[in-house]
Design a protein around this motif. Structure first.
Motif, PDB file in Angstrom:
ATOM      1  N   SER A 215      14.607  30.628 -44.678  1.00 51.42           N
ATOM      2  CA  SER A 215      15.143  29.379 -45.231  1.00 51.42           C
ATOM      3  C   SER A 215      16.156  29.667 -46.324  1.00 51.42           C
ATOM      4  O   SER A 215      15.985  30.603 -47.124  1.00 51.42           O
ATOM      5  CB  SER A 215      14.019  28.517 -45.806  1.00 51.42           C
TER       6      SER A 215
ATOM      7  N   CYS B 117      18.504  27.538 -49.326  1.00 59.00           N
ATOM      8  CA  CYS B 117      18.757  26.297 -50.043  1.00 59.00           C
ATOM      9  C   CYS B 117      19.998  26.464 -50.904  1.00 59.00           C
ATOM     10  O   CYS B 117      20.066  27.376 -51.733  1.00 59.00           O
ATOM     11  CB  CYS B 117      17.556  25.924 -50.922  1.00 59.00           C
TER      12      CYS B 117
ATOM     13  N   ASN C   2       6.865  23.690 -44.157  1.00 60.19           N
ATOM     14  CA  ASN C   2       7.035  22.828 -45.332  1.00 60.19           C
ATOM     15  C   ASN C   2       7.166  23.608 -46.642  1.00 60.19           C
ATOM     16  O   ASN C   2       7.281  22.996 -47.705  1.00 60.19           O
ATOM     17  CB  ASN C   2       5.843  21.866 -45.443  1.00 60.19           C
TER      18      ASN C   2
ATOM     19  N   PRO D 188      10.891  23.230 -48.532  1.00 61.09           N
ATOM     20  CA  PRO D 188      11.088  21.884 -49.099  1.00 61.09           C
ATOM     21  C   PRO D 188      10.149  21.594 -50.261  1.00 61.09           C
ATOM     22  O   PRO D 188      10.553  20.960 -51.246  1.00 61.09           O
ATOM     23  CB  PRO D 188      10.809  20.962 -47.906  1.00 61.09           C
TER      24      PRO D 188
ATOM     25  N   GLU E  78      11.460  20.829 -54.002  1.00 62.01           N
ATOM     26  CA  GLU E  78      11.101  19.551 -54.631  1.00 62.01           C
ATOM     27  C   GLU E  78      10.529  19.773 -56.024  1.00 62.01           C
ATOM     28  O   GLU E  78      10.828  19.035 -56.966  1.00 62.01           O
ATOM     29  CB  GLU E  78      10.098  18.796 -53.745  1.00 62.01           C
TER      30      GLU E  78
ATOM     31  N   ILE F  76      18.878  22.163 -47.606  1.00 65.00           N
ATOM     32  CA  ILE F  76      18.025  23.228 -47.061  1.00 65.00           C
ATOM     33  C   ILE F  76      18.261  23.374 -45.564  1.00 65.00           C
ATOM     34  O   ILE F  76      18.415  22.372 -44.853  1.00 65.00           O
ATOM     35  CB  ILE F  76      16.532  22.922 -47.301  1.00 65.00           C
TER      36      ILE F  76
ATOM     37  N   ILE G 212      17.144  15.799 -52.000  1.00 62.76           N
ATOM     38  CA  ILE G 212      17.148  16.983 -51.125  1.00 62.76           C
ATOM     39  C   ILE G 212      17.593  16.585 -49.728  1.00 62.76           C
ATOM     40  O   ILE G 212      17.089  15.600 -49.161  1.00 62.76           O
ATOM     41  CB  ILE G 212      15.755  17.623 -51.043  1.00 62.76           C
TER      42      ILE G 212
ATOM     43  N   ILE H 162      17.893  18.014 -45.800  1.00 67.37           N
ATOM     44  CA  ILE H 162      17.372  19.051 -44.892  1.00 67.37           C
ATOM     45  C   ILE H 162      18.177  19.023 -43.606  1.00 67.37           C
ATOM     46  O   ILE H 162      18.226  17.983 -42.930  1.00 67.37           O
ATOM     47  CB  ILE H 162      15.888  18.854 -44.621  1.00 67.37           C
TER      48      ILE H 162
END
Length: 421
Positions: A282, A284, A343, A346, A350, A376, A412, A414
């Motif tokens: 991932s 970001c 998850n 994220p 957050e 993300i 955010i 995604i």
């Protein structure tokens, strides 16, 4: 029978030959593999080699006894090697301390070459093949007037070595470079000892005093000091490379990783995923909302402090295996490259967003709140192989960031990763 006081000469000769071999290899590696401009390493390697020859020849001379052949060869070799040991040391000081004396240095080699030719051929003006009892410790060859001139030339070279070191010492002291000053002082003291021991051997040779051979002590001391100076220089080269590496690896303001290092980490993570050692990757991308307004209203110093504090908050909320890098300006990237579920990224982002939003930045009347917007994107091994995956991930995360900004900032976005055609 080997004379007892010649044993140290054989030992120091071996040490000097080892030093020569070591620094010759070091010179080769530094120039060929690392492209360092260290010609003085080669000069010292030659100087150590010449010193080794000088010590060996002196040891043979001391043990020559009644053999005129051994005495002739060793005495002439000692004369030539002693002269070039001093010239090469002089050359080292000129090169290492960047002292300008190119014309004088060339003439030094020319004059030494002329004296070497005189030393090789037996003659009544320099050295004859005839015994001359210099002291109770050793015997030399009978010398002529040009040999006395050679002795004066040796003193000129030794004195010029000291002159250069004094000039360099004063230059470093004016610049207040303490470590360099100490180095020069060490070499200066060693060269003074060298001159004193050389004079002792000279007086012994002309039967003013009667001492065992001493000039080798000064010569070996100078060789050892130069070797130590180069060891310190190697340490400095390593430290300079470490500092340069840190500058390339870290952003100087925030101490987040640099963009170039992020690209390396991202490429490594993609390779791990291609080998099925990583189940999810991932990325970001985020920046500070209205950062220009903050700079304009509170000043660039407050803006820099904000960048640093946001980096700190992010580091406190990610794992050691993950990393934050600064792309430039107020834009950052977080790379999640360890085991994670769908998850995980994220949820962490957050938490970072909330911590930034509730933090008061600045001091007193200049305190303010700030927020960040995030984008993300995640990929799995099922989406491999993909060409230029790292750049595609950054582009997709960047699009998700701008999508979040359009929805009102401090949020955010995604992205659903797709391969661009």
């Amino acid at each position: 029978m080997v004379q007892v006081f010649s044993i140290p000469l054989f030992i120091t000769a071996s040490i000097c030959l080892l030093l020569s071999f070591f620094f010759l290899i070091l010179y080769y590696r530094l120039t060929s593999r690392h492209e360092e401009l260290v010609q003085y390493y080669l000069i010292f390697a030659l100087s150590a080699l010449t010193s080794g020859i000088f010590f060996s020849a002196f040891a043979v001379l001391v043990n020559s006894s009644d053999s005129l052949t051994y005495l002739s060869i060793s005495n002439r070799t000692t004369v030539i090697a002693a002269m070039f040991t001093i010239v090469l040391s002089l050359h080292f000081y000129v090169a290492f301390f960047q002292y300008k004396a190119p014309t004088f240095l060339k003439w030094c080699y020319v004059i030494c070459g002329a004296f070497s030719l005189l030393a090789v051929v037996p003659n009544q003006y320099f050295l004859r093949n005839a015994f001359y009892s210099t002291s109770q410790y050793y015997t030399g060859l009978k010398y002529g007037p040009l040999f006395q001139l050679w002795g004066a030339w040796i003193l000129v070279l030794a004195a010029y070595c000291i002159f250069i070191l004094v000039r360099v010492f004063n230059r470093q002291r004016v610049r207040k470079e303490n470590s360099n000053t100490n180095t020069v002082l060490l070499l200066l003291m060693a060269n003074i000892v060298w001159v004193i021991t050389g004079l002792c051997d000279t007086f012994t040779g002309i039967q003013v005093i009667d001492l065992p051979p001493l000039s080798w002590i000064g010569s070996f001391l100078v060789t050892s000091c130069i070797a130590w100076v180069l060891v310190l220089h190697i340490d400095k080269l390593y430290e300079d490379r470490r500092v340069l590496s840190n500058r390339l690896m870290y952003d100087h303001l925030t101490q987040a990783f640099s963009r170039s290092y992020l690209e390396i980490r991202l490429t490594e993570a993609v390779n791990l995923m291609s080998r099925s050692e990583l189940s999810r990757l991932s990325v970001c991308v985020f920046d500070i909302d209205d950062f220009k307004k903050i700079n304009d209203q509170y000043g660039h110093a407050s803006g820099d402090a904000l960048l640093t504090q946001i980096t700190k908050i992010t580091k406190e909320n990610i794992r050691q295996s993950d990393c934050i890098a600064r792309l430039g300006g107020d834009e950052f990237v977080i790379l999640f490259s360890d085991k994670q579920d769908e998850n995980f990224a994220p949820a962490i982002v957050e938490r970072i967003r909330k911590n930034i939003a509730k933090t008061r930045f600045g001091k007193g009347n200049s305190s303010f709140n700030a927020s960040c917007s995030f984008g993300i994107v995640s990929v799995t091994p099922a989406q491999l192989p993909l060409a230029d995956l790292p750049n595609q991930m950054l582009s997709s995360a960047d699009e998700a960031l701008y999508s979040a900004k359009h929805r009102g900032k401090n949020t955010i976005g995604i992205a659903t990763f797709s391969v661009s055609s």
